[in-house]
Design a protein around this motif. Sequence first.
Motif, mmCIF file in Angstrom:
data_model
loop_
_atom_site.group_PDB
_atom_site.id
_atom_site.type_symbol
_atom_site.label_atom_id
_atom_site.label_comp_id
_atom_site.label_asym_id
_atom_site.label_seq_id
_atom_site.Cartn_x
_atom_site.Cartn_y
_atom_site.Cartn_z
ATOM 1 N N GLU A 26 25.187 23.876 -27.663
ATOM 2 C CA GLU A 26 25.520 23.719 -26.249
ATOM 3 C C GLU A 26 26.917 24.255 -25.986
ATOM 4 O O GLU A 26 27.775 24.248 -26.865
ATOM 5 N N ALA A 27 27.126 24.738 -24.770
ATOM 6 C CA ALA A 27 28.446 25.225 -24.373
ATOM 7 C C ALA A 27 29.341 24.053 -24.030
ATOM 8 O O ALA A 27 28.913 23.110 -23.357
ATOM 9 N N ILE A 28 30.593 24.113 -24.480
ATOM 10 C CA ILE A 28 31.539 23.051 -24.151
ATOM 11 C C ILE A 28 32.609 23.517 -23.176
ATOM 12 O O ILE A 28 33.372 22.703 -22.655
ATOM 13 N N LEU A 29 32.684 24.833 -22.926
ATOM 14 C CA LEU A 29 33.617 25.359 -21.940
ATOM 15 C C LEU A 29 33.086 26.698 -21.452
ATOM 16 O O LEU A 29 32.265 27.339 -22.108
ATOM 17 N N THR A 30 33.560 27.126 -20.291
ATOM 18 C CA THR A 30 33.170 28.414 -19.726
ATOM 19 C C THR A 30 34.414 29.123 -19.190
ATOM 20 O O THR A 30 35.507 28.564 -19.160
ATOM 21 N N GLY A 31 34.215 30.373 -18.759
ATOM 22 C CA GLY A 31 35.291 31.093 -18.091
ATOM 23 C C GLY A 31 36.358 31.638 -18.995
ATOM 24 O O GLY A 31 37.480 31.888 -18.561
ATOM 25 N N MET A 32 36.049 31.868 -20.275
ATOM 26 C CA MET A 32 36.999 32.566 -21.135
ATOM 27 C C MET A 32 36.521 34.008 -21.304
ATOM 28 O O MET A 32 35.353 34.314 -21.136
ATOM 29 N N ARG A 33 37.466 34.892 -21.650
ATOM 30 C CA ARG A 33 37.133 36.313 -21.750
ATOM 31 C C ARG A 33 36.865 36.738 -23.188
ATOM 32 O O ARG A 33 35.787 37.221 -23.502
ATOM 33 N N ASN A 34 37.866 36.584 -24.063
ATOM 34 C CA ASN A 34 37.707 37.050 -25.440
ATOM 35 C C ASN A 34 38.530 36.162 -26.360
ATOM 36 O O ASN A 34 39.743 36.340 -26.485
ATOM 37 N N THR A 35 37.852 35.226 -26.997
ATOM 38 C CA THR A 35 38.512 34.254 -27.851
ATOM 39 C C THR A 35 38.181 34.539 -29.311
ATOM 40 O O THR A 35 37.020 34.537 -29.692
#
Length: 403
Positions: free
Chosen positions: A216-225
């Motif tokens: 499951e996703a725990i965060l959104t809205g990042m570009r390149n981690t």
Amino acid sequence: MTAMKRILAMGLVAPAMISTAAWAQDEESSGGPLEGQPDTEAAQELAPQTPPPLSTPEDQLPVDMLEVPEGFSVEVFAAGVDNARSMRVADDGTVFVGNWEGNDVWVIPAEGGEPRKIYEDLDWPNGIALHDGDLYIAEHTRITVAENIMDNLDQPPELREIYSELGEPRPHGWRFLEVGPDEMLYVSNSSPCNICAREEGFGEVRRMGLDGSGAEAILTGMRNTVGFDFHPETGQLWFTDNQRDWLSEDIPEDELNVLTEEGQDFGFPYCHAGNFTDPEFGWGRSCDEFTDPAALLGPHTAPLGMRFYEAEAFPEEYRGQIFIAKHGPWNRTNKEGAEVSVAYLDGETGVERTEPFLTGFIQDNQYVGRPVDVAVMPDGSMLVSDDWNGAIYRVSYDADQES
């Protein structure tokens, strides 16, 4: 004068190899790294830089050019580790190294000796994690596990696939992987573009069981981690994020973020660096809608691996702080920011300041090395990987060296 310095002084080092091939570096876009490049002379001169085709011989590594604070020293820990990127250190000091250009996973024995490949012909095995003697490897689209690797280094076990639902597009398809304090796997699935509309499943960090179940996703809205770690006391996830290209040489700044509540949105592609909206996708949006960065790390500095320092070998001021490996820019005329820096925390979720720690990877506006990841050895010394040279450096501290 060292061998490397003599070579530089004689002007015999070839200019950095320039490549317009897709996905050559950490900050690329959906149609290739040059998508959106301004049609001006200065901008047209910029392009991703690929490292030399062969690892740098140990006697030519730029150790004498590297600078650290008083009392610290830098030495070569390992050479000949092609495209050395993410590192994990076992309790006994065995070091595992992943890469993506060479498609191999390496091991450096705890007792020393030559680095050697234990897995070959993988698909961008950038992300690696260790847990209870098992080695997890995040490739481009899947996660595998080498069970009981620590007892089988001479005959590495066959990799067993546990997860196969990572994004297929190649842009930003190198994963970062770690086991959290909750004994769950965490993996990055970055946005597949320089700047683009959101695609379901991308721009997120996923959490799953050690068997790959329940993702499951725990965060959104990042570009390149390509780097994260967990606060040693709160367990909160901190992560670096590379921001978009071709807006300006000076904006946006790359980010250090902290997840304080599951489901937080960090703004991409609508808001950059927490302080301005995107000229294409930001219309009708506000940065107030999204979680602000904990710290800004400079424009196009490409922060990658990061690690909380929990050992006691370094002076007290460094304990509990975050060491961040910055790869350095390719789409900036002045190559500032290729270094290892320290983020000094302010409470549990704030950052008081960031400062350079290990510098010297840029000489005369040319790379002589590019940091990728940091890791801490059992004795408290710190390793820094350098994919430009295919090397790993060791940073140690001796109070007697201070004047």
